[in-house]
Design an enzyme around this catalytic site. Sequence first.
Site, mmCIF file in Angstrom:
data_model
loop_
_atom_site.group_PDB
_atom_site.id
_atom_site.type_symbol
_atom_site.label_atom_id
_atom_site.label_comp_id
_atom_site.label_asym_id
_atom_site.label_seq_id
_atom_site.Cartn_x
_atom_site.Cartn_y
_atom_site.Cartn_z
ATOM 1 N N ARG A 55 0.762 -1.164 -0.032
ATOM 2 C CA ARG A 55 0.097 -0.004 -0.078
ATOM 3 C C ARG A 55 0.843 1.128 0.121
ATOM 4 O O ARG A 55 0.929 1.859 -1.009
ATOM 5 C CB ARG A 55 -1.012 -0.165 1.340
ATOM 6 C CG ARG A 55 -1.878 1.101 1.215
ATOM 7 C CD ARG A 55 -1.679 2.400 1.495
ATOM 8 N NE ARG A 55 -1.037 2.534 3.017
ATOM 9 C CZ ARG A 55 -0.508 3.668 3.432
ATOM 10 N NH1 ARG A 55 -0.689 4.743 2.678
ATOM 11 N NH2 ARG A 55 0.156 3.759 4.562
ATOM 12 N N ASP A 56 1.510 1.586 1.006
ATOM 13 C CA ASP A 56 2.158 2.760 1.073
ATOM 14 C C ASP A 56 3.625 2.942 0.005
ATOM 15 O O ASP A 56 3.733 3.803 -0.582
ATOM 16 C CB ASP A 56 2.853 3.065 2.527
ATOM 17 C CG ASP A 56 3.257 4.376 2.980
ATOM 18 O OD1 ASP A 56 2.954 5.262 2.266
ATOM 19 O OD2 ASP A 56 3.693 4.796 4.034
ATOM 20 N N HIS A 72 6.161 4.865 12.400
ATOM 21 C CA HIS A 72 5.992 4.719 11.011
ATOM 22 C C HIS A 72 7.024 5.918 10.459
ATOM 23 O O HIS A 72 6.813 7.052 10.346
ATOM 24 C CB HIS A 72 4.777 4.960 10.449
ATOM 25 C CG HIS A 72 4.354 4.932 9.007
ATOM 26 N ND1 HIS A 72 3.645 4.255 8.360
ATOM 27 C CD2 HIS A 72 4.944 5.691 8.018
ATOM 28 C CE1 HIS A 72 3.426 4.327 7.185
ATOM 29 N NE2 HIS A 72 4.283 5.301 6.936
ATOM 30 N N HIS A 91 9.958 7.514 7.489
ATOM 31 C CA HIS A 91 10.260 7.535 5.960
ATOM 32 C C HIS A 91 11.817 7.919 5.978
ATOM 33 O O HIS A 91 12.298 8.577 7.117
ATOM 34 C CB HIS A 91 9.592 8.689 5.392
ATOM 35 C CG HIS A 91 8.153 8.075 5.239
ATOM 36 N ND1 HIS A 91 7.664 7.882 3.653
ATOM 37 C CD2 HIS A 91 7.102 7.694 5.851
ATOM 38 C CE1 HIS A 91 6.446 7.155 3.820
ATOM 39 N NE2 HIS A 91 6.153 7.255 5.099
ATOM 40 N N CYS A 149 4.102 9.184 0.536
ATOM 41 C CA CYS A 149 2.537 9.732 0.278
ATOM 42 C C CYS A 149 2.525 10.549 -1.059
ATOM 43 O O CYS A 149 3.255 11.575 -0.935
ATOM 44 C CB CYS A 149 2.110 10.442 1.444
ATOM 45 S SG CYS A 149 0.431 10.988 1.212
ATOM 46 N N ASN A 160 9.528 4.917 2.294
ATOM 47 C CA ASN A 160 9.423 4.600 3.614
ATOM 48 C C ASN A 160 10.730 3.853 4.093
ATOM 49 O O ASN A 160 11.642 3.360 2.967
ATOM 50 C CB ASN A 160 8.331 3.245 3.641
ATOM 51 C CG ASN A 160 7.026 3.823 3.717
ATOM 52 O OD1 ASN A 160 6.318 4.226 4.472
ATOM 53 N ND2 ASN A 160 6.438 4.117 2.259
HETATM 54 P P1 HMG Z 1 -13.345 14.150 -1.993
HETATM 55 O O1 HMG Z 1 -13.121 14.427 -3.664
HETATM 56 O O2 HMG Z 1 -13.576 15.443 -1.170
HETATM 57 O O3 HMG Z 1 -14.489 13.256 -1.949
HETATM 58 O O4 HMG Z 1 -11.950 13.168 -1.721
HETATM 59 P P2 HMG Z 1 -16.019 13.395 -2.198
HETATM 60 O O5 HMG Z 1 -16.784 12.869 -1.021
HETATM 61 O O6 HMG Z 1 -16.424 14.851 -2.453
HETATM 62 O O7 HMG Z 1 -16.480 12.729 -3.408
HETATM 63 C C1 HMG Z 1 -15.620 12.835 -4.755
HETATM 64 C C2 HMG Z 1 -15.716 11.652 -5.634
HETATM 65 O O8 HMG Z 1 -14.657 10.740 -4.995
HETATM 66 C C3 HMG Z 1 -17.010 10.901 -5.916
HETATM 67 O O9 HMG Z 1 -16.839 10.469 -7.148
HETATM 68 C C4 HMG Z 1 -16.946 9.947 -4.844
HETATM 69 O O10 HMG Z 1 -17.662 8.845 -5.265
HETATM 70 C C5 HMG Z 1 -15.455 9.545 -4.805
HETATM 71 P P3 HMG Z 1 -17.249 11.178 -8.558
HETATM 72 O O11 HMG Z 1 -18.691 11.379 -8.137
HETATM 73 O O12 HMG Z 1 -16.580 12.420 -8.622
HETATM 74 O O13 HMG Z 1 -17.131 10.111 -9.665
HETATM 75 N N1 HMG Z 1 -15.166 8.963 -3.373
HETATM 76 C C6 HMG Z 1 -14.746 7.809 -3.497
HETATM 77 N N2 HMG Z 1 -14.361 6.784 -4.322
HETATM 78 C C7 HMG Z 1 -13.707 5.766 -3.937
HETATM 79 N N3 HMG Z 1 -13.518 5.320 -2.669
HETATM 80 C C8 HMG Z 1 -13.773 6.468 -1.597
HETATM 81 C C9 HMG Z 1 -14.430 7.740 -1.982
HETATM 82 N N4 HMG Z 1 -14.739 8.660 -1.310
HETATM 83 C C10 HMG Z 1 -15.244 9.424 -2.455
HETATM 84 N N5 HMG Z 1 -13.374 6.189 -0.229
HETATM 85 C C11 HMG Z 1 -11.176 11.275 -0.384
HETATM 86 C C12 HMG Z 1 -12.089 12.398 -0.545
HETATM 87 C C13 HMG Z 1 -10.745 11.202 1.029
HETATM 88 C C14 HMG Z 1 -11.956 10.141 -0.948
HETATM 89 C C15 HMG Z 1 -10.064 11.703 -1.502
HETATM 90 O O14 HMG Z 1 -9.348 12.888 -0.720
HETATM 91 C C16 HMG Z 1 -8.989 10.731 -1.279
HETATM 92 O O15 HMG Z 1 -9.390 9.715 -1.689
HETATM 93 N N6 HMG Z 1 -7.986 10.694 -0.695
HETATM 94 C C17 HMG Z 1 -7.043 9.669 -0.362
HETATM 95 C C18 HMG Z 1 -5.510 10.072 -0.266
HETATM 96 C C19 HMG Z 1 -4.472 8.894 -0.205
HETATM 97 O O16 HMG Z 1 -4.790 7.788 -0.228
HETATM 98 N N7 HMG Z 1 -3.403 9.394 0.369
HETATM 99 C C20 HMG Z 1 -2.293 8.304 0.690
HETATM 100 C C21 HMG Z 1 -2.472 7.776 1.860
HETATM 101 S S1 HMG Z 1 -2.042 8.449 3.368
HETATM 102 C C22 HMG Z 1 -0.504 8.143 3.685
HETATM 103 O O17 HMG Z 1 0.277 7.743 2.710
HETATM 104 C C23 HMG Z 1 0.199 8.614 4.998
HETATM 105 C C24 HMG Z 1 0.451 7.293 5.617
HETATM 106 O O18 HMG Z 1 1.375 6.357 4.982
HETATM 107 C C25 HMG Z 1 1.062 7.765 6.907
HETATM 108 C C26 HMG Z 1 2.384 8.415 6.752
HETATM 109 O O19 HMG Z 1 3.115 8.154 5.883
HETATM 110 O O20 HMG Z 1 2.742 9.201 7.765
HETATM 111 C C27 HMG Z 1 -1.071 6.956 5.965
HETATM 112 MG MG MG Z 2 3.926 6.415 5.049
#
Ligand code: HMG
Ligand code: MG
Length: 300
Positions: free
Chosen positions: A12-13, A207, A209, A240, A249
């Site tokens: 995933r990450d 966690h 990086h 990310c 990472n």
């Molecule tokens: P948004 O645009 O604000 O969502 O995104 P919305 O509710 O307004 O919906 C807009 C569109 O997104 C719609 O589709 C929804 O159906 C769809 P459209 O009508 O435009 O076709 N939608 C979804 N589709 C699939 N799955 C869902 C979902 N929710 C809405 N769950 C949202 C808000 C949270 C969805 C967006 O910002 C997003 O997906 N963000 C994810 C970002 C991400 O994955 N980042 C990486 C992970 S975090 C990380 O890596 C850090 C970590 O490792 C820790 C560290 O390293 O410190 C964890």
């Molecule tokens: Mg991470």
Amino acid sequence: MQHVKIVEVGPRDGLQNEKQQVPLAAKLELIRRLAGAGFAAIEAGAFVSPKWVPQMADSAELLKALDASDTIDTIAYPVLVPNEQGLDAALAAGAREIAVFGAASESFSQKNINASIAESLRRFESVMRRAQAANIRVRGYVSCVVGCPYEGQVAPAKVAEVAAALLDMGCYEISLGDTIGVGTPASVHLMLDAVLRKAPADRLAGHFHDTYGMAIANIRAALDSGIRVFDASVAGLGGCPYARGASGNVASEDVAYLLQGEGYHTGIDLTKLVAAAWYIADALGKPPASKLAHALGRQA
Ligand code: HMG
Ligand code: MG
């Protein structure tokens, strides 16, 4: 011998940040190899918007395939869930464990999940209620626990506040993410001192990086503070996509080597893990980022 758990987050990450789409078969083969190397928890995917993170778009298919594998009852395969829509999809795909992911920085929270910290906690509360009703374990992440790509230094008290909110909500463990890898042992100690005033060490994970080459030193510092769970990514993959300048990472094989050298039991077979690192590196067409994969070589 004391046990230290390594949560493998590479599928995933790691892969979420790759420019090229990794085929489902290659992801499954990577996970099969990681399972064989001894991990008890492998973060497999994310039920996030495919427009935001296209690399995770096949997470439902992936989980369904894992559900049919012979490791499904012995290995946890958590997936990221940002909201109820993600929970619906994760449940439909058979997820048994999920992770909600918040941040200690407002700007990062907005850029990463399009919500303020307060709004994200409200979303996670509704996800949590339904997950608990469905008997699903929920892990919590706090990103930017030392620094933020948009705001600079992050106050340890803010990290403690968000971590405590996630624990109070029902997360079984909080993973503290130095998302952009700016921490040093001194800043990690300061951050952990604040968090440990609100949460016991056995509910926390580190966690790290490796952007500035400090991840292993930071893990050593966190061990001194009593942390016994660390996230890491095979071959040092990842970062990310919404954290400007974030590199990989910390590599799982380097973490396993450190821990074994320090006399901890990890359950990880280093030879098999290094082979998994070379496997995914070859699939991506780039060398592993870890020191160990190069030291032991392809024929480890
Ligand atoms: P948004 O645009 O604000 O969502 O995104 P919305 O509710 O307004 O919906 C807009 C569109 O997104 C719609 O589709 C929804 O159906 C769809 P459209 O009508 O435009 O076709 N939608 C979804 N589709 C699939 N799955 C869902 C979902 N929710 C809405 N769950 C949202 C808000 C949270 C969805 C967006 O910002 C997003 O997906 N963000 C994810 C970002 C991400 O994955 N980042 C990486 C992970 S975090 C990380 O890596 C850090 C970590 O490792 C820790 C560290 O390293 O410190 C964890
Ligand atoms: Mg991470």
